[in-house]
Design a protein around this motif. Structure first.
Motif, mmCIF file in Angstrom:
data_model
loop_
_atom_site.group_PDB
_atom_site.id
_atom_site.type_symbol
_atom_site.label_atom_id
_atom_site.label_comp_id
_atom_site.label_asym_id
_atom_site.label_seq_id
_atom_site.Cartn_x
_atom_site.Cartn_y
_atom_site.Cartn_z
ATOM 1 N N ALA A 38 0.834 -1.201 0.000
ATOM 2 C CA ALA A 38 0.000 0.000 0.000
ATOM 3 C C ALA A 38 0.867 1.248 0.000
ATOM 4 O O ALA A 38 2.015 1.233 0.469
ATOM 5 C CB ALA A 38 -0.916 -0.007 1.218
ATOM 6 N N GLN A 39 0.309 2.330 -0.511
ATOM 7 C CA GLN A 39 0.988 3.614 -0.530
ATOM 8 C C GLN A 39 0.243 4.596 0.375
ATOM 9 O O GLN A 39 -0.984 4.557 0.455
ATOM 10 C CB GLN A 39 1.035 4.177 -1.957
ATOM 11 C CG GLN A 39 1.700 3.255 -2.971
ATOM 12 C CD GLN A 39 3.152 2.959 -2.632
ATOM 13 O OE1 GLN A 39 3.904 3.885 -2.290
ATOM 14 N NE2 GLN A 39 3.549 1.697 -2.734
ATOM 15 N N THR A 40 0.981 5.483 1.031
ATOM 16 C CA THR A 40 0.356 6.483 1.896
ATOM 17 C C THR A 40 -0.640 7.320 1.107
ATOM 18 O O THR A 40 -0.319 7.832 0.034
ATOM 19 C CB THR A 40 1.426 7.405 2.515
ATOM 20 O OG1 THR A 40 2.337 6.623 3.280
ATOM 21 C CG2 THR A 40 0.775 8.452 3.407
ATOM 22 N N GLY A 41 -1.857 7.423 1.640
ATOM 23 C CA GLY A 41 -2.892 8.203 0.972
ATOM 24 C C GLY A 41 -3.601 7.476 -0.156
ATOM 25 O O GLY A 41 -4.470 8.058 -0.810
ATOM 26 N N GLN A 42 -3.264 6.219 -0.381
ATOM 27 C CA GLN A 42 -3.863 5.456 -1.477
ATOM 28 C C GLN A 42 -5.373 5.336 -1.297
ATOM 29 O O GLN A 42 -5.879 5.130 -0.192
ATOM 30 C CB GLN A 42 -3.243 4.055 -1.535
ATOM 31 C CG GLN A 42 -3.799 3.154 -2.622
ATOM 32 C CD GLN A 42 -3.064 1.822 -2.674
ATOM 33 O OE1 GLN A 42 -2.001 1.667 -2.068
ATOM 34 N NE2 GLN A 42 -3.617 0.860 -3.398
ATOM 35 N N ALA A 43 -6.110 5.459 -2.406
ATOM 36 C CA ALA A 43 -7.562 5.304 -2.383
ATOM 37 C C ALA A 43 -7.925 3.839 -2.603
ATOM 38 O O ALA A 43 -7.355 3.169 -3.456
ATOM 39 C CB ALA A 43 -8.203 6.173 -3.461
#
Length: 260
Positions: A38-43
């Motif tokens: 996952a990436q920070t801020g991922q939707a």
């Protein structure tokens, strides 16, 4: 089309952690979305498969929640106006001897302790300090409905605590029933209508309040609006956790089976 939310909000909604904790997990690579880091801020949407590494759960298990009987004169949060934070009382020597938790005290247990709800400097009773974002969210999150129970000693003081007409004994006899009903529902603070509260007499000088919100100095301000002056306030319960016999100024760990 399915609605998307940020990954930290989704993890919090799943009851796994707080948003801040979720951001930490993502940054450490402990969260995957559909098999990918996952990436920070991922939707994400409800259709996405989110998994959390065991290391994240292990870190959570190491975080502690403290149940403290706060004395008058300590502030709940950071030190202010020369008054110490209640967190300074969390020391090996002030741990309740009857604490049944199997945890052994470690200096790391005092780091990052945050109050999960306020208790005024001139109030005493149950204060929860925690390193666990899930506990904080449950107790002070925007949608929290956890009950807080207080015992409140009052004087009848329609002209203020220093004005004429103060009644210190058998207050119940001079306090109109319709004013008690106003305490239960119908008051406002700072233009906001308060949630319905349970309020009843425990004895002629003491009221029992059960609230589902916690505005600053709420009970004192509620009482002022109906001519009462609070002379003593003690919180005795938060959710299903009772203050019980915990001595003043001492603390214990929240037990592994205890839930708010």
């Amino acid at each position: 089309m399915q609605e998307s939310v940020r990954i930290n909000k989704r993890l919090a909604e799943m009851g796994l952690c707080s948003r801040r904790e979720a951001d930490e997990w993502v940054a450490r690579g402990w969260v995957t979305v559909n098999g990918q880091p996952a990436q920070t801020g991922q939707a994400v949407t409800a259709a996405d498969q989110i998994e959390v590494a065991p290391a994240a759960r292990q870190q959570q298990d190491e975080r502690v929640t403290i149940v403290l009987h706060k004395p008058v004169g300590y502030v709940s949060g950071l030190p202010e106006d020369g008054h110490q934070s209640a967190a300074v009382l969390v020391q090996p020597g002030t741990r309740w001897r009857e604490d049944r938790s199997p945890r052994r005290f470690a200096p790391s247990h005092t780091r990052g302790l945050a109050p999960a709800g306020r208790l005024d400097i001139d109030s005493t009773g149950l204060l929860v300090l925690t390193q666990d974002g899930r506990v904080a969210k449950a107790l002070i999150g925007a949608d929290s409905g956890v009950e807080k129970e207080y015992l409140v000693r009052v004087h009848w003081a329609p002209n203020g605590p220093q004005g004429p007409g103060v009644v210190a004994q058998n207050v119940q006899a001079v306090f109109a029933p319709e004013l008690l009903q106003r305490l239960r529902h119908g008051l406002q603070i700072d233009g906001r209508v308060l949630k319905a509260a349970q309020v009843q007499w425990q004895n002629p000088e003491q009221l029992r309040f059960v609230l589902r919100e916690g505005m600053k100095r709420q009970i004192r301000r509620m009482c002022e609006q109906v001519g009462l002056h609070v002379v003593g306030l003690k919180r005795v319960r938060i959710g299903r956790v009772q203050l019980g016999q915990l001595p003043l100024g001492q603390w214990r760990y929240l037990g592994p089976s205890e839930r708010f």
